[in-house]
Each structure stands twice: as structure tokens, then as C-alpha cells.
Design an enzyme around this catalytic site. Structure first.
Site, PDB file in Angstrom:
ATOM      1  N   LEU A 153       5.888   6.272   7.082  1.00 58.57           N
ATOM      2  CA  LEU A 153       5.109   6.799   8.226  1.00 58.57           C
ATOM      3  C   LEU A 153       4.135   7.874   7.731  1.00 58.57           C
ATOM      4  CD1 LEU A 153       5.061   6.361  11.391  1.00 58.57           C
ATOM      5  CD2 LEU A 153       6.317   8.493  11.541  1.00 58.57           C
ATOM      6  N   GLY A 154       3.156   7.437   6.948  1.00 56.60           N
ATOM      7  CA  GLY A 154       2.076   8.335   6.527  1.00 56.60           C
ATOM      8  C   GLY A 154       0.910   8.132   7.471  1.00 56.60           C
ATOM      9  N   ARG A 177      10.249   8.722   3.039  1.00 61.14           N
ATOM     10  CA  ARG A 177      10.878   9.632   2.061  1.00 61.14           C
ATOM     11  C   ARG A 177      11.251  10.937   2.760  1.00 61.14           C
ATOM     12  NH1 ARG A 177       6.493   7.405  -1.133  1.00 61.14           N
ATOM     13  NH2 ARG A 177       7.458   5.710  -2.288  1.00 61.14           N
ATOM     14  N   ARG A 237       1.368  -3.017  -0.531  1.00 59.71           N
ATOM     15  CA  ARG A 237       1.262  -3.629  -1.851  1.00 59.71           C
ATOM     16  C   ARG A 237       2.195  -4.825  -1.918  1.00 59.71           C
ATOM     17  NH1 ARG A 237      -2.857  -1.547  -2.192  1.00 59.71           N
ATOM     18  NH2 ARG A 237      -3.581   0.055  -3.625  1.00 59.71           N
ATOM     19  N   GLU A 266      -2.826 -11.387  -6.845  1.00 57.98           N
ATOM     20  CA  GLU A 266      -4.053 -11.480  -6.041  1.00 57.98           C
ATOM     21  C   GLU A 266      -5.198 -11.884  -6.956  1.00 57.98           C
ATOM     22  OE1 GLU A 266      -4.516  -7.762  -3.952  1.00 57.98           O
ATOM     23  OE2 GLU A 266      -2.715  -8.095  -2.774  1.00 57.98           O
ATOM     24  N   HIS A 285      -6.471  -9.334   1.133  1.00 55.14           N
ATOM     25  CA  HIS A 285      -6.529  -7.883   0.863  1.00 55.14           C
ATOM     26  C   HIS A 285      -7.799  -7.268   1.478  1.00 55.14           C
ATOM     27  CE1 HIS A 285      -4.991  -4.656  -2.146  1.00 55.14           C
ATOM     28  NE2 HIS A 285      -5.554  -4.079  -1.097  1.00 55.14           N
ATOM     29  N   ILE A 286      -7.867  -7.388   2.815  1.00 58.75           N
ATOM     30  CA  ILE A 286      -9.059  -6.894   3.521  1.00 58.75           C
ATOM     31  C   ILE A 286      -8.759  -5.640   4.345  1.00 58.75           C
ATOM     32  CG2 ILE A 286     -10.272  -9.112   3.693  1.00 58.75           C
ATOM     33  CD1 ILE A 286      -9.197  -8.973   6.763  1.00 58.75           C
TER      34      ILE A 286
END
Ligand code: DGY
Length: 324
Positions: A153-154, A177, A237, A266, A285-286
Site C-alpha cells: 500500500l504505497g 512492510r 513486476r 517481457e 507493460h503499459i
């Protein structure tokens, strides 16, 4: 200072790099081999890097003149930060400017997966849409009231949580974390252990920073704990997810579906079995690919370079301890 830019970036950044103290090295060719890329790095003092070349110990040994690297990405999993810090190489990234765009992509993938959008679109395109309306075909899921589980949750996870709460009235649980009490209050979000995230969420959206420790965290064992109706969304990722295990989980209906903007390799090889599944939506990866986000990334990456060249701390430095 000699600044190597490996790919042209939007004008907002190019203009800033037109600076009296910058000698810009911009190859004519867009796609460089690793050897070509490395030979440009060796000739430079500062790099503005677009892409995923590895900045590891070997790199720093081979390019001892490098003093700063401005990444054209928020993720820095391809940089050995400890090694860079040891050598006092400043590393900056591009936070905030792409949070909306990336969260929009996660939100889009969640909905695409809930309604099997790619699969249904393919039907129309391939001419296999044969029945005008069928009460039993093409059934997806509604998202209203379902529980969103945010892994990480950043900034981006927060934007995704906000969208889900206000658009679909989704209760928010998260694993991180560190706890974030401010966001807990604002979104009525609940911190849960990782296992509880797996067992309780209807949608899990991955937004954490990736490190090797989390490689394949979402694997067979994790999928077994998730609800069989659950959707997995990954815009962070590819390394977080064991794709072989994901495939197995989807074919055995251990999971409902997955929406991926990132994959382990990718571009995703065309023979990936995931591409054959109805409940998988994959984008190339857009996450940050909006005009606004890319302009913001260009400006911020170039501002970091200019600050460094002028002898100031980089505004979004990842390893500020090099200055202490
Ligand atoms: C980011 O900014 O980290 C995007 O994933 C592009 O690499």
C-alpha cells in the site's frame, strides 16, 4: 558533464537536458545491444536510463566513472542499491508522476478480468460471436462490495484502493512492510497478515516494490489459499508471480482469473500458455503509458540529472545516505 541518454524521452525532459553543463550522448539508434549500451556507459559520467538493463556490481566495476543514474521508472529492482551506495553513485527514480496511470491500469485489468474482456473482444474480432444474446454465455463477476486486497500500500496501491472504494464500494484490506495508519483511517482499510490477505480478498492487486526475496511469492501454495472466485492483478513486476503455478491454478479453477501488465519475461513469449486462457488479460507493460505520466517522468528524470550536474541533491534520490 557527459550524460548518456539511451532513448529519447518526451520534450519536457529533452528541453531540461539542453543545459550548458551537460554534454548529451544520445545514440541515433533506438535499440542498442547490451555491448553497445555498455560502451556508451563507459564513456559517460551520468546516465539517464530508460529500460531494464542491470546495474549490478559487474556494471559498476566496468563503469567506474559513473557518478549518478537517473532511472526513467519508479521501480529500481534492476539496480543493486547497496552496491551503488557503497560507491557513492546517486540513484534517482520517478515516483508519484505515474501513480494515477498505473493504478488506472490495475483498475482496468481488474474489470477486464471480472468480465473476461479480452476473450470476449477476441470473439467479436474472430467472428466467433455466433449467438446474438445468450442467458448462460459470457458470464463474468460483479465487483461491487467485493474485498480488495492490496499487496503493497504505497502510492500506487493507495490510488488503486481509492478507485475501488469509491467506484465499487469495496472494503480494503492490505499487507505491507509497514502499517500506514493514515491511509487506514482515510479509506477504512485494514492491515492483515499475508495469509489473511490471500484467504480473505476477492481481488488481490500487487503494488509492492520487487526484490529477489519476493520472487514467486504468488505461487501454488498462495493460490491454494486464495478464494476460487478470486482475481489476481499484477502491475508491479512479473517476478512476484510464478506463471507456471498461475496457469495450473487457472486451469484447475483454483482461481477465477488474472490481469497482468507485467510478466516474468517481457515481451511475453507468444507461446506462453497463459495466452490461451479465457480468464487472463495481459497488457504489454503499459502501466505508466499515458501522455501525462510520461511527460511527468521525463521532467522528473531530467530534473534529477540537472540537480546532480549543478551539484545539488537529486530531488527523488533513492539512496540519500550517499550524501551523509
Ligand atoms: C516503472 O516505472 O517502474 C515501470 O514499471 C516502468 O519500468
Amino acid at each position: 558533464m557527459k550524460v548518456f541518454l539511451n532513448k529519447r524521452i518526451p520534450e519536457e525532459g529533452m528541453q531540461l537536458l539542453n543545459h550548458k553543463d551537460i554534454e548529451l550522448i544520445l545514440p541515433k539508434k533506438e535499440l542498442l545491444s547490451h555491448t553497445e549500451w555498455l560502451s556508451y556507459c563507459k564513456k559517460s559520467e551520468v546516465i539517464l536510463n530508460v529500460g531494464k538493463e542491470n546495474f549490478n556490481r559487474k556494471f559498476f566495476d566496468e563503469c567506474p566513472n559513473i557518478q549518478a543514474i537517473a532511472l526513467y521508472s519508479v521501480g529500481y529492482d534492476h539496480v543493486d542499491i547497496a552496491e551503488a551506495t557503497k560507491r557513492k553513485v546517486a540513484i534517482s527514480n520517478t515516483p508519484d508522476v505515474l501513480s494515477q496511470a498505473t493504478a488506472d491500469t490495475a483498475f482496468l485489468l481488474m474489470q477486464m478480468t471480472a468480465r473476461k474482456a479480452s476473450f470476449n473482444l477476441e470473439k467479436v474480432k474472430k467472428g466467433t460471436w455466433t449467438t446474438a444474446f445468450s442467458p448462460l454465455d459470457n458470464l463474468g463477476q460483479e465487483l461491487t462490495g467485493k474485498t480488495l486486497g492490496v499487496f503493497g500500500l504505497g502510492r500506487i496501491g493507495y490510488e488503486m484502493a481509492k478507485k475501488c472504494k469509491y467506484a465499487f464500494d469495496m472494503p480494503i484490506i492490505y499487507h505491507n512492510r509497514r502499517r500506514n495508519e493514515k491511509i487506514e483511517q482515510e479509506l477504512n482499510a485494514t492491515y492483515v497478515p499475508f495469509d489473511a490477505l490471500l484467504t480473505s480478498a476477492d481481488v488481490i492487486s500487487i503494488h509492492a516494490n520487487y526484490t529477489a526475496k519476493e520472487n514467486h511469492l504468488f505461487n501454488q501454495e498462495a493460490f491454494k489459499k486464495m478464494k476460487s472466485t478470486a482475481i489476481l492483478v499484477n502491475t508491479a513486476r512479473g517476478g512476484f508471480v510464478n506463471e507456471q503455478d498461475l496457469y495450473e491454478a487457472l486451469v484447475t479453477k483454483t482461481l477465477f482469473g488474472a490481469g497482468l501488465d507485467v510478466t516474468e519475461i517481457e515481451p511475453l513469449p507468444i507461446d506462453s500458455p497463459l495466452l490461451r486462457l479465457d480468464h487472463v488479460n495481459i497488457l504489454p507493460h503499459i502501466g505508466s503509458a499515458t501522455i501525462q505520466a510520461r511527460k511527468g517522468m521525463a521532467r522528473l528524470a531530467a530534473e534529477n540529472i540537472v540537480a546532480f550536474v549543478e551539484g545539488n541533491p537529486m530531488p527523488t534520490i533513492v539512496n540519500p545516505t550517499i550524501y551523509s
